[in-house]
Design an enzyme around this catalytic site. Structure first.
Site, PDB file in Angstrom:
ATOM      1  N   GLU A 182      80.700  27.699  40.516  1.00 59.93           N
ATOM      2  CA  GLU A 182      81.441  27.850  39.260  1.00 59.93           C
ATOM      3  C   GLU A 182      81.936  29.238  38.860  1.00 59.93           C
ATOM      4  O   GLU A 182      81.239  30.056  39.532  1.00 59.93           O
ATOM      5  CB  GLU A 182      80.043  27.306  38.062  1.00 59.93           C
TER       6      GLU A 182
ATOM      7  N   ASN B  23      79.963  24.041  33.110  1.00 58.10           N
ATOM      8  CA  ASN B  23      80.611  24.188  31.667  1.00 58.10           C
ATOM      9  C   ASN B  23      81.618  24.688  31.599  1.00 58.10           C
ATOM     10  O   ASN B  23      82.520  24.676  30.739  1.00 58.10           O
ATOM     11  CB  ASN B  23      79.211  24.716  30.910  1.00 58.10           C
TER      12      ASN B  23
ATOM     13  N   ASN C  42      82.709  17.427  32.880  1.00 62.17           N
ATOM     14  CA  ASN C  42      81.237  17.886  33.210  1.00 62.17           C
ATOM     15  C   ASN C  42      80.495  17.678  32.050  1.00 62.17           C
ATOM     16  O   ASN C  42      80.960  18.201  30.974  1.00 62.17           O
ATOM     17  CB  ASN C  42      81.536  19.119  33.596  1.00 62.17           C
ATOM     18  N   GLU C  43      79.353  16.973  32.137  1.00 62.38           N
ATOM     19  CA  GLU C  43      78.135  17.002  31.050  1.00 62.38           C
ATOM     20  C   GLU C  43      78.895  16.730  29.808  1.00 62.38           C
ATOM     21  O   GLU C  43      78.605  17.258  28.838  1.00 62.38           O
ATOM     22  CB  GLU C  43      77.387  18.351  31.146  1.00 62.38           C
TER      23      GLU C  43
ATOM     24  N   TYR D  90      67.594  20.181  36.363  1.00 60.58           N
ATOM     25  CA  TYR D  90      66.830  21.441  36.587  1.00 60.58           C
ATOM     26  C   TYR D  90      65.617  21.422  36.355  1.00 60.58           C
ATOM     27  O   TYR D  90      64.906  20.784  35.355  1.00 60.58           O
ATOM     28  CB  TYR D  90      67.672  22.369  35.963  1.00 60.58           C
TER      29      TYR D  90
ATOM     30  N   GLU E  85      74.589  18.112  40.313  1.00 60.07           N
ATOM     31  CA  GLU E  85      73.550  19.562  39.977  1.00 60.07           C
ATOM     32  C   GLU E  85      72.494  19.284  39.858  1.00 60.07           C
ATOM     33  O   GLU E  85      71.768  18.615  39.190  1.00 60.07           O
ATOM     34  CB  GLU E  85      74.414  19.898  38.482  1.00 60.07           C
TER      35      GLU E  85
ATOM     36  N   GLN F   7      73.522  26.842  42.302  1.00 61.72           N
ATOM     37  CA  GLN F   7      74.526  26.554  42.825  1.00 61.72           C
ATOM     38  C   GLN F   7      74.545  27.429  44.088  1.00 61.72           C
ATOM     39  O   GLN F   7      73.314  27.195  44.898  1.00 61.72           O
ATOM     40  CB  GLN F   7      75.492  27.500  41.717  1.00 61.72           C
TER      41      GLN F   7
END
Ligand code: AHR
Length: 504
Positions: free
Chosen positions: A26, A71, A171-172, A243, A291, A352
């Site tokens: 990212e 993000n 994304n999200e 996560y 992710e 990442q």
């Protein structure tokens, strides 16, 4: 205490999609700038890409790298990253409160993918932008010459289409922190219209719609159901993110989290089936777990920048988690879970890849090195390709926050029929006891152990640094053997092992 495992050659879960060993980069912190890209670095190539980083990445044999966010993508204008560098604007990134001069965009990223032997998986901004910018981006990347966007790409140095096959639709979007956050109905409707439009351009694109940011979201798993009700026929995958954290320093609870991961995947697998049945559809949708990683070590250090107290810095040290030996065990368990769920998880991206919650770290102008978690990712990516085997495991366990019975042994098995090998990836979650494991190998013919790599350490907190790069690293294990079709091994306390068996 001991563990017994039975495995039969014909008792398979699914072929593993190689794409579960993908990664993510990212525009965040030093992932791109002084991560993969650092003109002036002694190892930089003519494009300014670091050669030392490229070597560490290439060794991982990563199928796809998701880009450019995260993000970040939800307020990103892809046009800022194309054309002559000197005319590219510097923008303020609202997700991470930093400045980005756009020196790297889709052209540079694609060239880097070629250098490291991977392919790009691109995310579209569906936060601050919508359908028109999405279709323009896809046409710019994949469109033929003789069209406005194809010709502009050529003018910017690339006549051939990039031919990017995998596209994330935002994304999200379930996250209130996201620029342009939406309800499930708002997002589902938009994503479906975008998907239909992109399919009108190219039917064969693989499209990924946003699922939940994590399974603690209030909207989970209704979010997935509603979004899929809108998009089921027009997308191929639904994305999930997770996560892993251990702020309380409780290793037992921490290492149990892979059970939460497994439940999360299984719940969304069922949600997919529910929507499929509701729609009387023949179409299959899979999970793109795009992710995942451990992320908590850097939380405190990141606060000042994220709160905007440091203005709009360029490529600051953000999300630079320094991984320890305990995280090796966690990452081993996570990868085992993806292998065991290979029937439904077809893409997964470690988040990442460089500097930002990453297996690879760099110093600006200095060294690049492997963090502790590089190794379980490396072993799975290199040796975890083939067919996921359905292992019948009997093993005592312990009680943790997440479950009353977390087995001491976490294991997955992969049969590479072409290469004539079976590979086991195993974690012993026990702090003090060695775990004797017996694996009954059925239907494989003659079997011999050809490799046993082991990771242990006297300190769970042990880390690798620029000056001590191999403090936590695999060593040759001993004692694994096959006798009369029975593989036996004693897994050391708190250990990660990869055992490869040649089969006839
Ligand atoms: O990977 C870091 C961030 O985590 C990503 O930008 C976002 O998608 C997720 O919340």
């Amino acid at each position: 205490m001991k563990a017994s495992v039975t495995v039969h050659k014909d008792f398979a879960i699914s072929t593993i999609d190689d794409r579960i060993y993908s990664a993510f980069l990212e525009h965040l912190g030093r992932a791109i700038y002084t991560g993969i890209y650092e003109p002036g670095h002694p190892t930089a190539d003519k494009n300014g890409m670091r050669g030392d980083v490229a070597t560490l990445v290439r060794d991982l044999n990563i199928p796809y790298v998701r880009y450019p966010g995260g993000n970040f993508v939800s307020a990103y204008n892809w046009e800022d990253g194309v054309g002559p560098r000197e005319s590219r604007p510097t923008r303020l990134d609202l997700a991470w409160h930093t400045s980005d001069n756009n020196a790297v965009g889709v052209h540079e990223f694609s060239d880097w993918c070629d250098t490291v032997g991977t392919k790009m998986m691109l995310a579209i901004n569906l936060g601050s932008r919508g359908l028109d910018e999405a279709r323009n981006f896809v046409e710019y990347v994949n469109g033929p010459l003789g069209s406005y966007w194809g010709d502009l790409r050529k003018k910017n140095g690339r006549a051939e289409p990039f031919d990017c096959r995998l596209w994330c639709l935002g994304n999200e979007m379930d996250g209130p922190w996201q620029v342009g956050h939406k309800t499930a109905d708002e997002y589902g409707r938009l994503a479906n219209e975008v998907a239909k439009t992109l399919r009108a351009f190219d039917k064969k694109l693989e499209l990924i719609v946003c699922g939940s940011s994590n399974s603690d979201m209030k909207t989970y798993p209704e979010w997935e159901r509603i979004v899929l009700e809108h998009t089921y026929e027009s997308v191929d995958h639904i994305s999930l993110h997770m996560y892993f954290r251990n702020p309380a320093k409780h290793t037992g609870n921490y290492l149990a989290l892979s059970q939460k991961l497994e439940d999360y995947i299984t719940t969304i697998e069922s949600t997919i089936k529910l929507v499929k049945a509701n729609k009387r559809s023949k179409h299959n949708v899979y999970i793109s777990f795009d992710e995942w990683n451990v992320w908590y070590h850097s939380n405190k250090a990141d606060r000042a920048i994220l709160d905007g107290n440091e203005g709009w810095p360029t490529a600051p040290r953000l999300l630079e988690d320094i991984y320890n030996f305990e995280d090796v065990l966690q990452v081993g368990c996570i990868l085992n879970t993806f292998i065991r769920k290979a029937n439904v998880v077809k893409i997964a991206c470690i988040a990442q890849l460089v500097n930002v919650i990453a297996p690879i770290m760099t110093d600006p102008k200095g060294a690049a090195w492997r963090q502790t978690i590089y190794y379980p990712y490396y072993f799975a990516s290199i040796f975890g390709r083939g067919t996921a085997l359905n292992l019948a495991v009997t093993c005592p366990g312990y009680a943790a926050d997440i479950s009353d019975n977390v087995p001491w042994l976490d294991i997955s098995g992969v049969h590479d029929e072409a290469g004539g090998t079976v590979t086991f990836f195993a974690v012993n979650r026990h702090a003090t006891d060695s775990l004797p494991v017996e694996i009954s190998l059925l239907g494989f013919g003659k079997a011999t152990v050809i490799d046993h790599q082991e990771m242990t350490h006297v300190m769970l907190e042990a880390v690798n640094t620029a000056t001590n790069q191999t403090n936590v690293a695999p060593r040759k294990g001993s004692g694994a053997m096959v006798d009369g079709g029975m593989l036996t091994v004693a897994l050391k306390p708190y250990s990660y092992s990869m055992i490869r068996v040649k089969v006839s």
